[in-house]
Scaffold this motif. Structure first.
Motif, PDB file in Angstrom:
ATOM      1  N   ASP A   4      40.690  46.976  48.817  1.00  0.00           N
ATOM      2  CA  ASP A   4      39.990  46.978  48.095  1.00  0.00           C
ATOM      3  C   ASP A   4      40.313  47.562  46.816  1.00  0.00           C
ATOM      4  OD1 ASP A   4      37.848  47.702  49.928  1.00  0.00           O
ATOM      5  OD2 ASP A   4      38.339  50.574  49.787  1.00  0.00           O
ATOM      6  N   VAL A   5      39.635  46.666  45.629  1.00  0.00           N
ATOM      7  CA  VAL A   5      39.934  47.027  44.771  1.00  0.00           C
ATOM      8  C   VAL A   5      39.080  47.902  43.679  1.00  0.00           C
ATOM      9  CG1 VAL A   5      38.193  45.752  43.872  1.00  0.00           C
ATOM     10  CG2 VAL A   5      40.494  45.580  42.134  1.00  0.00           C
ATOM     11  N   LEU A  23      38.255  49.520  40.418  1.00  0.00           N
ATOM     12  CA  LEU A  23      37.502  48.801  39.160  1.00  0.00           C
ATOM     13  C   LEU A  23      37.409  50.301  38.027  1.00  0.00           C
ATOM     14  CD1 LEU A  23      34.957  46.550  39.652  1.00  0.00           C
ATOM     15  CD2 LEU A  23      37.407  46.252  39.122  1.00  0.00           C
ATOM     16  N   MET A  55      35.677  48.591  45.447  1.00  0.00           N
ATOM     17  CA  MET A  55      35.137  48.020  46.174  1.00  0.00           C
ATOM     18  C   MET A  55      35.719  46.902  47.682  1.00  0.00           C
ATOM     19  SD  MET A  55      33.307  45.019  43.684  1.00  0.00           S
ATOM     20  CE  MET A  55      32.651  46.383  42.612  1.00  0.00           C
ATOM     21  N   LEU A 107      37.182  43.841  48.526  1.00  0.00           N
ATOM     22  CA  LEU A 107      38.196  42.437  47.488  1.00  0.00           C
ATOM     23  C   LEU A 107      37.521  41.388  47.737  1.00  0.00           C
ATOM     24  CD1 LEU A 107      40.053  41.732  45.584  1.00  0.00           C
ATOM     25  CD2 LEU A 107      41.432  40.823  47.023  1.00  0.00           C
ATOM     26  N   ASP A 117      33.890  41.252  47.382  1.00  0.00           N
ATOM     27  CA  ASP A 117      32.706  41.166  46.969  1.00  0.00           C
ATOM     28  C   ASP A 117      32.652  41.218  46.049  1.00  0.00           C
ATOM     29  OD1 ASP A 117      31.581  41.593  49.802  1.00  0.00           O
ATOM     30  OD2 ASP A 117      31.963  44.162  48.772  1.00  0.00           O
ATOM     31  N   PHE A 118      34.163  41.570  45.560  1.00  0.00           N
ATOM     32  CA  PHE A 118      34.784  41.395  44.059  1.00  0.00           C
ATOM     33  C   PHE A 118      34.275  39.396  42.939  1.00  0.00           C
ATOM     34  CE2 PHE A 118      37.732  40.656  40.504  1.00  0.00           C
ATOM     35  CZ  PHE A 118      37.850  40.949  39.209  1.00  0.00           C
ATOM     36  N   THR A 147      33.188  37.499  38.432  1.00  0.00           N
ATOM     37  CA  THR A 147      34.037  38.472  39.299  1.00  0.00           C
ATOM     38  C   THR A 147      32.885  39.722  38.666  1.00  0.00           C
ATOM     39  OG1 THR A 147      34.708  39.601  37.474  1.00  0.00           O
ATOM     40  CG2 THR A 147      35.797  37.713  39.093  1.00  0.00           C
ATOM     41  N   GLU A 148      32.762  40.485  39.509  1.00  0.00           N
ATOM     42  CA  GLU A 148      31.850  41.703  39.289  1.00  0.00           C
ATOM     43  C   GLU A 148      32.212  42.767  37.965  1.00  0.00           C
ATOM     44  OE1 GLU A 148      29.549  44.071  40.058  1.00  0.00           O
ATOM     45  OE2 GLU A 148      28.775  42.602  42.048  1.00  0.00           O
ATOM     46  N   LEU A 149      33.752  42.247  37.447  1.00  0.00           N
ATOM     47  CA  LEU A 149      34.308  42.848  36.263  1.00  0.00           C
ATOM     48  C   LEU A 149      33.446  42.923  34.780  1.00  0.00           C
ATOM     49  CD1 LEU A 149      36.829  43.971  35.844  1.00  0.00           C
ATOM     50  CD2 LEU A 149      37.927  42.338  34.321  1.00  0.00           C
ATOM     51  N   ILE A 190      40.399  45.810  35.566  1.00  0.00           N
ATOM     52  CA  ILE A 190      40.994  46.322  37.024  1.00  0.00           C
ATOM     53  C   ILE A 190      42.056  46.908  37.282  1.00  0.00           C
ATOM     54  CG2 ILE A 190      42.222  45.166  39.547  1.00  0.00           C
ATOM     55  CD1 ILE A 190      41.166  42.602  38.154  1.00  0.00           C
TER      56      ILE A 190
END
Ligand SMILES: Cc1cc2nc3c(=O)[nH]c(=O)nc-3n(C[C@H](O)[C@H](O)[C@H](O)COP(=O)(O)OP(=O)(O)OC[C@H]3O[C@@H](n4cnc5c(N)ncnc54)[C@H](O)[C@@H]3O)c2cc1C
Ligand code: FES
Ligand code: FES
Length: 471
Positions: A313-314, A316, A325, A327, A329-330, A337-339, A345
């Motif tokens: 999992d990452v 944010l 989320m 990883l 899905d990132f 990316t989702e960022l 991160i």
């Protein structure tokens, strides 16, 4: 805001008023004219520019080798920098003496970098074996002497029980804390010390460059393809430098380096450790971070496939809070990316090994060391009474993003992981991916390798093949 970068250079306090995005290599060779440090490739590959960077750790100063061609001056603020000139005291450093006695140098261009790498090894490991010696040299290219006399010199030093680096003691760092911000000639380098300060900066300066270890970003800097006018360095953010542990998970702050990840996962996931050992070189692993590897969103990064198969999992973080989320899905699309613009991160966590779990990751590249993956494949299954209960399979180099092979996982679950299941899993992988052809490998080659690696995994976990750590 300070205009001075403050650090130790070969044991002496030093101040430099230069743009903090000037490379350490350019500064060393121009200002103090310490020309022992050479420029070869200028992209982190050859090791000719290696220097030692020291930081206080408990009651000692720990040094690691780094590539000064991709290291910015701002990154050495508050630290100790040792070049090949600084190794010699009244007598030669044992590595220098052994290299000279052993005829380990011909043209000599690579020699300072090799001496630095071996001095870093001798400082951290009093009795390195041949594996450790080869690891230490993997980021240093010698084109003319050849490695045998170099390795023999390293063995001679190992026989003598290591050697410390002469430099400042821990107490000397007391008045040299990394400065909050340094600015000179239009380049500003922020060094927040806490996550709260980092997130505020990230909100206030959404266009500033987020800098982990700089092993990705620094390559363009070394080539003079870019300037860094405003940088936010993550190197001193306390919360992001921590490795944590709960009953079921290990977590890594995003600014933890790959060398530090390697030391922590070696016991739990030896195959992951083997992969990390092949990640760049000691220099790159000592600088590059786990968060930076995810942040690049490269389709051929080595960390993501392994981490995804492990179920990472990452986290944010922004001033608006934290979100977690899986990883996989990132990553949204090629380098997307989702960022969000105000996020960083913050950490990555992986479950600890479970009973009955088998995990392997394979990096296929043209060279064993210091090379980019053509395909990276990671497999994790748990079995009970021979039957597969869960499976996670992830690939790098097979799509625009690191991706799971969901259908191939479904095929394995419930099977006895026998030859039939292996064939079905391989077929599902072939059907699921449409890789690109490039100079590293054709699409057909990638598909064939990816499918074949299922059998490799099967044979490995059946105990048929050589030990993972020995590869
Ligand atoms: C010679 C050489 C060999 C290499 N070998 C390998 C290899 O074998 N395998 C491999 O996978 N990679 C390899 N790399 C690539 C690189 O070393 C890794 O991707 C590394 O993990 C990047 O981390 P960094 O901290 O240096 O990233 P940086 O260069 O500092 O940053 C990379 C990107 O991530 C962003 N970023 C950094 N940290 C964060 C964060 N916490 N939150 C949000 N964004 C962030 C940055 O803004 C930037 O866009 C190699 C590079 C070189 C130069
Ligand atoms: S000059 Fe080749 S690694 Fe720096
Ligand atoms: S001695 Fe010439 S490159 Fe190594």
């Amino acid at each position: 805001m300070s205009q001075m970068i403050k650090f130790f250079l070969n044991g002496q306090k030093q101040e430099a008023s230069v743009r903090p995005d000037m490379t350490v290599l350019d500064w060393l060779r121009s200002a103090p004219r310490l020309t022992g440090t050479k420029e070869g490739c200028a992209e982190g590959d050859c090791g000719a520019c290696s220097v030692l960077i020291g930081d206080p750790h408990g009651d000692s100063v720990q040094y690691h080798a780094a590539n000064s061609c991709i290291l910015a001056m701002g990154q050495i603020d508050g630290r100790s920098l040792v070049t090949v000139e600084g190794l010699k005291t009244e007598v030669l450093h044992p590595v220098q003496a052994a290299m000279a006695e052993n005829g380990s140098s011909q043209c000599g261009f690579c020699t300072p970098g090799i001496v630095i790498s071996l001095a870093g090894l001798a400082a951290n490991n009093v009795k390195p074996d041949d594996h450790a010696i080869h690891d230490a040299l993997a980021g240093n290219l010698c084109r003319c002497t050849g490695y045998r006399p170099i390795v023999e010199a390293a063995r001679k030093v190992a026989g003598g029980g290591g050697a410390a680096i002469s430099g400042p003691q821990v107490a000397a760092f007391a008045n040299l804390d990394p400065q909050k911000a340094i600015s000179a000639d239009g380049s500003t380098f922020h060094q927040p010390g806490t996550l709260a300060d980092l997130l505020q900066l990230r909100k206030d300066k959404p266009d500033a460059l987020l800098l982990g270890g700089g092993t990705d970003l620094g390559v363009a800097l070394a080539d003079y393809h870019t300037d860094w006018d405003e940088v936010i360095s993550l190197a001193h953010v306390r919360e992001m430098r921590v490795i944590g542990e709960t009953e079921n998970h290990l977590s890594f702050g995003a600014a933890v380096t790959w060398e530090e990840v390697l030391a922590r996962v070696a016991g739990s996931y030896p195959s992951f450790a083997t992969l990390i050992r092949r990640f760049g070189s000691t220099q790159i692993r000592s600088m590059g971070t786990i968060g930076g590897n995810i942040g690049t969103a490269s389709p051929i990064g080595d960390g993501p496939p392994a981490l995804i198969a492990l179920g990472a999992d990452v986290e944010l973080a922004s001033l608006n809070g934290r979100r977690f989320m899986a990883l996989e899905d990132f990553f949204l699309d090629y380098r997307k990316t989702e960022l969000r613009a105000d996020e960083v991160i913050a950490s990555v966590s992986i479950p600890k090994p479970k009973p009955g779990q088998e995990f392997r990751v394979y990096k296929i590249s043209k060279r064993y060391d210091q090379d980019i993956s053509t395909v990276c494949a990671a497999f994790s299954i748990t079995r009970e009474d021979g039957q597969v209960r869960s499976a996670r399979i992830a690939f790098g180099g097979m799509a625009a993003i690191p991706r799971r092979a969901l259908e191939a996982e479904r095929v394995l679950v419930g099977s006895q992981f026998d030859a039939k299941a292996v064939d079905a899993c391989a077929a599902a992988i072939t059907a699921a991916f449409k890789p690109l052809s490039d100079w590293r490998g054709s699409a057909d080659y990638r598909l064939q390798v990816a499918a074949n690696l299922v059998e490799r995994f099967w044979r490995d976990v059946s105990g048929e093949t050589v030990e993972v750590m020995a590869l």
